[in-house]
Design a protein around this motif. Structure first.
Motif, PDB file in Angstrom:
ATOM      1  N   ILE A  54       0.841  -1.200   0.000  1.00 29.12           N
ATOM      2  CA  ILE A  54       0.000   0.000   0.000  1.00 29.12           C
ATOM      3  C   ILE A  54       0.876   1.250   0.000  1.00 29.12           C
ATOM      4  CG2 ILE A  54      -1.650   1.357   1.357  1.00 29.12           C
ATOM      5  CD1 ILE A  54      -2.780  -1.397   2.340  1.00 29.12           C
ATOM      6  N   GLY A  55       1.862   1.285   0.885  1.00 29.29           N
ATOM      7  CA  GLY A  55       2.731   2.455   0.982  1.00 29.29           C
ATOM      8  C   GLY A  55       3.572   2.679  -0.262  1.00 29.29           C
TER       9      GLY A  55
ATOM     10  N   ARG B 196       2.801   2.391  -3.184  1.00 32.89           N
ATOM     11  CA  ARG B 196       2.042   3.049  -4.259  1.00 32.89           C
ATOM     12  C   ARG B 196       2.408   4.527  -4.326  1.00 32.89           C
ATOM     13  NH1 ARG B 196      -3.986   0.920  -2.736  1.00 32.89           N
ATOM     14  NH2 ARG B 196      -3.701  -1.264  -3.317  1.00 32.89           N
ATOM     15  N   TYR B 197       2.884   5.057  -3.201  1.00 34.77           N
ATOM     16  CA  TYR B 197       3.081   6.500  -3.083  1.00 34.77           C
ATOM     17  C   TYR B 197       4.535   6.924  -2.940  1.00 34.77           C
ATOM     18  CZ  TYR B 197      -1.827   5.791  -2.121  1.00 34.77           C
ATOM     19  OH  TYR B 197      -3.135   5.379  -2.205  1.00 34.77           O
ATOM     20  N   ILE B 198       5.397   6.003  -2.503  1.00 36.29           N
ATOM     21  CA  ILE B 198       6.814   6.335  -2.348  1.00 36.29           C
ATOM     22  C   ILE B 198       7.656   5.176  -2.870  1.00 36.29           C
ATOM     23  CG2 ILE B 198       6.485   7.885  -0.380  1.00 36.29           C
ATOM     24  CD1 ILE B 198       7.344   5.646   1.476  1.00 36.29           C
ATOM     25  N   ASN B 199       8.937   5.433  -3.092  1.00 35.52           N
ATOM     26  CA  ASN B 199       9.819   4.373  -3.579  1.00 35.52           C
ATOM     27  C   ASN B 199      10.328   3.522  -2.409  1.00 35.52           C
ATOM     28  OD1 ASN B 199      12.101   5.719  -2.441  1.00 35.52           O
ATOM     29  ND2 ASN B 199      12.189   7.039  -4.249  1.00 35.52           N
TER      30      ASN B 199
ATOM     31  N   THR C 194      12.811   5.085   0.268  1.00 35.72           N
ATOM     32  CA  THR C 194      12.131   6.010   1.177  1.00 35.72           C
ATOM     33  C   THR C 194      11.265   5.240   2.167  1.00 35.72           C
ATOM     34  OG1 THR C 194      12.127   7.697  -0.554  1.00 35.72           O
ATOM     35  CG2 THR C 194      10.615   8.027   1.293  1.00 35.72           C
ATOM     36  N   GLY C 195      10.554   4.241   1.678  1.00 35.39           N
ATOM     37  CA  GLY C 195       9.751   3.400   2.567  1.00 35.39           C
ATOM     38  C   GLY C 195      10.617   2.700   3.598  1.00 35.39           C
TER      39      GLY C 195
ATOM     40  N   HIS D 166       6.675  -4.894  -4.224  1.00 34.89           N
ATOM     41  CA  HIS D 166       6.238  -3.856  -5.160  1.00 34.89           C
ATOM     42  C   HIS D 166       6.163  -4.401  -6.589  1.00 34.89           C
ATOM     43  CE1 HIS D 166       5.697   0.095  -6.898  1.00 34.89           C
ATOM     44  NE2 HIS D 166       6.757  -0.099  -7.672  1.00 34.89           N
TER      45      HIS D 166
END
Length: 146
Positions: A27-28, A30-33, A36-37, A92
């Motif tokens: 889920i996360g 989807r918004y960051i690489n 960064t995650g 991912h």
């Protein structure tokens, strides 16, 4: 509650936690690489474990023999940084349903490495389990995309 029962309970809670992780990562991501995650998850993990470990075991940490640190530094690099990064990228790219079972083959590698480095010989039934892991991985990777 006996130690064994408590150990089983903790193991099941760990399984739930580990099972939740790739879904949250997917889920996360989807918004960051992935890097960064990884940084966000590592910093939040560090804050929580520091809040628990320092008050409860701060004195013990100061008394640790220095020869122990390289092993845990290596563990931190392989498991928490490299392993988690590769986990995030795998989830991912391949999705939770494919990546997580493959990531869960870690006991197979642990068994092999334990035999090589510390001469730990597992009982025969563990070899049967290891073959089951290999068979499961073969099924997962042999699926043709639809």
């Amino acid at each position: 509650m006996s130690d064994i029962t408590l150990g089983i309970l903790f193991a099941l809670l760990a399984a739930i936690s580990f099972g939740t992780s790739p879904v949250l990562a997917r889920i996360g991501l989807r918004y960051i690489n992935a890097p960064t995650g990884l940084l966000v998850s590592m910093l939040s993990s560090l804050a929580i474990i520091a809040a628990i470990a320092i008050p409860l075991h701060g004195r013990d940490m100061l008394e640790l023999p220095l020869h122990i640190f390289p092993w845990f530094v290596l563990l931190g690099i392989l498991n928490y940084v490299l392993g988690r990064y590769l986990n995030y990228v795998g989830v991912h790219l391949a999705g939770v349903a494919k990546a997580t079972p493959l990531i869960s083959t870690s006991p197979l590698f642990a068994m092999i490495l334990a035999f090589i480095f510390i001469q730990e010989v597992p009982p025969p039934i563990v070899f049967v389990g290891a073959l089951s892991i290999v068979g499961g991985v073969a099924l997962i990777v042999s699926e043709r995309p639809s």
